[in-house]
Scaffold this active site. Structure first.
Site, PDB file in Angstrom:
ATOM      1  N   LYS A  35       0.814  -1.199   0.000  1.00 19.39           N
ATOM      2  CA  LYS A  35       0.000   0.000   0.000  1.00 19.39           C
ATOM      3  C   LYS A  35       0.856   1.262   0.000  1.00 19.39           C
ATOM      4  O   LYS A  35       0.693   2.135  -0.859  1.00 19.39           O
ATOM      5  CB  LYS A  35      -0.885  -0.037   1.248  1.00 19.39           C
ATOM      6  N   THR A  36       1.784   1.321   0.939  1.00 26.82           N
ATOM      7  CA  THR A  36       2.605   2.516   1.043  1.00 26.82           C
ATOM      8  C   THR A  36       3.436   2.723  -0.218  1.00 26.82           C
ATOM      9  O   THR A  36       3.576   3.839  -0.715  1.00 26.82           O
ATOM     10  CB  THR A  36       3.533   2.416   2.264  1.00 26.82           C
ATOM     11  N   ASP A 214      -4.762   7.959   4.019  1.00 25.01           N
ATOM     12  CA  ASP A 214      -4.302   6.609   4.319  1.00 25.01           C
ATOM     13  C   ASP A 214      -5.145   6.035   5.462  1.00 25.01           C
ATOM     14  O   ASP A 214      -5.747   6.791   6.219  1.00 25.01           O
ATOM     15  CB  ASP A 214      -2.829   6.684   4.737  1.00 25.01           C
ATOM     16  N   GLU A 215      -5.154   4.730   5.617  1.00 21.51           N
ATOM     17  CA  GLU A 215      -5.914   4.083   6.695  1.00 21.51           C
ATOM     18  C   GLU A 215      -7.332   4.620   6.743  1.00 21.51           C
ATOM     19  O   GLU A 215      -7.853   4.963   7.810  1.00 21.51           O
ATOM     20  CB  GLU A 215      -5.234   4.329   8.058  1.00 21.51           C
ATOM     21  N   GLN A 245      -9.231  -4.232   8.434  1.00 16.36           N
ATOM     22  CA  GLN A 245      -8.311  -3.749   9.471  1.00 16.36           C
ATOM     23  C   GLN A 245      -8.869  -2.552  10.220  1.00 16.36           C
ATOM     24  O   GLN A 245      -8.132  -1.778  10.825  1.00 16.36           O
ATOM     25  CB  GLN A 245      -6.966  -3.389   8.851  1.00 16.36           C
ATOM     26  N   ARG A 599       0.697  -9.459  10.651  1.00 14.62           N
ATOM     27  CA  ARG A 599       1.981  -8.771  10.855  1.00 14.62           C
ATOM     28  C   ARG A 599       3.143  -9.700  10.568  1.00 14.62           C
ATOM     29  O   ARG A 599       4.277  -9.275  10.365  1.00 14.62           O
ATOM     30  CB  ARG A 599       2.144  -8.256  12.300  1.00 14.62           C
TER      31      ARG A 599
END
Length: 667
Positions: A35-36, A214-215, A245, A599
């Site tokens: 994503k980043t 973002d998020e 998430q 993670r």
DNA sequence: ACTGGTCAACTTTTT
DNA sequence: GTTGACCAGT
């Protein structure tokens, strides 16, 4: 442009996302799907296409994410371009807007930001004032109710005479009187000033013509409003998120913002990122199997090309001490035999309190570790005291902080004098400092107290102007203040143990150092205080540089990845947490579990205990019901005894797992 | 007015 | 196991 950036390095979905520069875009980015990378590539692409860097705004949810993105953008762009891109959190964006324009709403520009303990303190005071100290309206509950209603714009209770409604009113009124705002106010007021003042709105719209969020699954209704206000007609809005998430519902996050994005922006381009570059198939498969149990998601199918070599382990532990012991043992062993650096390991848990045992075990074995998140440095008592002085200098209306520091260190202004002053302050509707400065009030005091008050006022006055001057050496000046009032000596005297003395002293030194550091950053004392309130300065330099095993809550772990992950305390009542179950947010707990699992890059171990120490007493516990929801295909169940003795063969472990499952379904 | 002691309540997650 | 609130003595 640096050679590092090539669109052809992206997979087709990522590339489509990066190339869609104009109009509304929704990127559904599963965990670990780059994503980043995609977002930063998009920024680079925009600039390559001639978009001025200064017109790009990237809003993130946490400072951690903002820092990471800033760093990644920096690596992809020319330095001067990278500096012009604005990367910040929602709250710091609001502070920026408000420091310029809050006067339009009748506040003063030197407002103080009240965070956590300031808020609790205020609410607590109000509750006892309204209801007496025997009333046990939980102040945390009150605060969260107030926060929720503030965000929704409706009062807490429809009954105006109820205690909670009274407390709510008093709280909001008092904040305004103190020239202070809380976190909710930052959003509310920023949205308000944009809505009510077209010139302000236009200014910011022109400043940022390209917006990325973002998020996005963590945004609440107000943040959505802020984005729409800033987006203006052009609607160059690109949001990135993953509904699976979404773990901040308790803080008002509206998962519908992402689930129903089409309602807010017309005809968005929707792009799904589904290829996972982080985890092995066993880990992903296990993760998919848990999140499947949630309903109302945007269906995604994460897949990985990496088959991996490790299965996922679930380990039953007798108690939490042994849990910590075994995890630390394994880390030590993997470090010794496989030459794995300690930074490759993370221990993830549901509540902050669970980190303690691991910290002490790691210390015992001299393994370096870092605690991410957790109790803030700035919440320590001695630090709050020092911050109190700074706040009072910046905002003389800030009674809460004035009362905090007025007699710390003890200077002869005792409870009687303070009581008199606050009473009069309430009667006259003036700040406490105003009352103290009032000659009429001073005459009411006995000579000794009057002397103490006059000394205190003179002390503050002597430093106020110099500290607030535009490019004041406020760090150096404050060191002088601290020295003059003999703060450190007084603090040392109140400590019980040597260890406490040392640690507090160290904290003070560290604080003074960070204060002096920020002198050079040209933002002034106000800027420093904003940074503290928004947790921006939370020695991220330090923590990044620090190496070792990471200890993190599941919430703080979002966005991070580690080769070896221990997800500990997977017990009913802990994960899912008891309080969450009471509130009916089982799905969100499941997402939290999902976040934890995803993670892990290579090896994932989940543990649960049969007994756990709480409040100093052992309490029996049971494995989490979430464990039963996992698909066992890639799962091995171990008991502590097996692992402590000899590694077990896989088929043995499998049959053990099957046995366990059979037993559970019988009962 | 300040100090030091005892006791209770407490832990969900965070900008 | 920790932190703060409250009380009694100096």
């Amino acid at each position: 442009m640096p050679a590092k950036f090539r669109l052809s390095d992206l997979n087709p979905a990522q590339r489509a996302a990066a190339e869609q520069i104009r109009g509304p875009v929704l990127i559904l980015a599963g965990a670990g799907t780059g994503k980043t990378r995609t977002v930063t590539a998009r920024v680079a692409h925009m600039i390559a296409e001639g978009v001025p860097a200064a017109q790009i705004l990237a809003v993130t949810f946490t400072n951690k994410a903002a820092n990471e993105m800033r760093e990644r953008v920096g690596g992809m762009l020319r330095k001067d371009d990278a500096k012009k891109v604005t990367v910040c959190t929602f709250h710091s964006l609001c502070v920026r807007i408000l420091r310029v324009s809050i006067d339009r709403l009748g506040y003063k520009k030197n407002f103080t930001i009240y965070t956590g303990s300031d808020q609790t303190g205020l609410v607590r005071k109000i509750i006892t004032r309204k209801a007496g100290k025997d009333e046990n309206l939980d102040h945390n509950l009150a605060l969260s109710l107030i926060s929720r209603s503030k965000n929704k714009g409706i009062p807490v209770s429809d009954r105006a005479d109820s205690l909670i409604a009274e407390v709510e009113q008093a709280y909001n009124a008092e904040l305004k009187l103190l020239n202070a705002v809380d976190f909710d106010d930052l959003l509310i007021l920023a949205v308000k000033v944009l809505a009510e003042h077209p010139d302000v709105r236009r200014e910011w719209q022109q400043r940022f013509r390209y917006i990325m969020v973002d998020e996005f699954q963590d945004t609440n209704a107000l943040q959505m409003k802020l984005v729409t206000a800033l987006a203006g007609e052009e609607q160059n809005v690109c949001v990135v998120g993953d509904d699976d998430q979404s773990i901040y519902g308790w803080r008002g996050a509206e998962i519908s913002n992402i689930l129903e994005f089409e309602r807010f922006f017309d005809d968005p381009k929707v792009i799904k990122l589904e290829q996972n570059y982080r985890s092995t198939t066993p880990i992903l498969h296990t993760a998919n199997s848990i999140i499947r149990h949630n309903i109302g998601r945007r269906e995604k199918r994460l897949w990985s090309e990496n088959p991996g070599s490790d299965r996922v382990r679930v380990v039953a532990m007798p108690d939490d001490r042994i849990e910590a012991q075994l995890v630390v043992d394994e880390i030590l062993e993997a470090n010794a035999t496989e030459k794995r650096p300690y930074d490759d390991f993370a221990v993830l848990f549901r509540t902050n309190g669970q980190s303690r045992l691991f910290e002490s075990k790691l210390r015992e074995f001299k393994i370096p570790y870092r605690v991410i998140g957790g109790q803030s440095f700035f919440d320590r008592r001695e630090i709050k005291d020092l911050l109190g002085y700074l706040s009072v200098l910046a905002n003389p209306d800030d009674d809460v902080n004035l009362l905090r520091v007025i007699n710390t260190p003890a200077r002869g202004i005792g409870a009687t004098t303070v009581g008199l002053a606050t009473e009069r302050s309430r009667a006259l509707g003036r700040s406490v400092l105003w009352v103290l400065e009032d000659e009429g009030f001073q005459k009411m005091l006995p000579p000794k107290a009057r002397g103490a008050v006059l000394d205190f006022l003179a002390f503050l006055e002597r430093f106020r102007e110099p500290m607030l001057a535009p490019s004041a050496p406020f760090g150096t000046l404050f060191a002088k203040m601290v020295d003059e009032m003999d703060f450190i000596e007084a603090m040392r005297r109140t400590c019980k143990t040597d260890a406490e003395r040392d640690s507090r002293h160290r904290n003070v030194s560290e604080f003074m150092e960070s204060l002096r550091d920020s002198e050079g950053r040209r933002k002034g004392l106000q800027g420093f205080l904003d940074g503290v309130a928004l947790q921006q300065d939370r020695d991220d330099d330090d923590i990044e540089k620090q190496q070792g095993v990471s200890l993190i809550t599941l919430h703080a772990a979002k966005g991070l990845e580690f080769p070896f992950v221990y997800l500990v305390g997977v017990e009913e009542g802990v994960l899912p947490h008891k309080r969450a179950l009471e509130e009916g947010s089982r799905d969100e707990e499941r997402r939290l579990f999902y976040v934890g699992i995803t993670r892990a890059m290579q090896r994932l171990t989940m543990t649960f205990c049969s007994s756990r120490i709480r409040y100093g007493e052992p309490v029996p516990c049971q494995r989490s019901s979430f464990l039963d929801e996992l698909d066992p295909t890639y799962l091995d169940l171990h008991s502590y005894d097996e692992l402590a003795a000899e590694p077990v063969e896989e088929d043995h472990a499998l049959s053990y797992f099957a046995q366990m499952k059979a037993m559970l379904s019988e009962g």
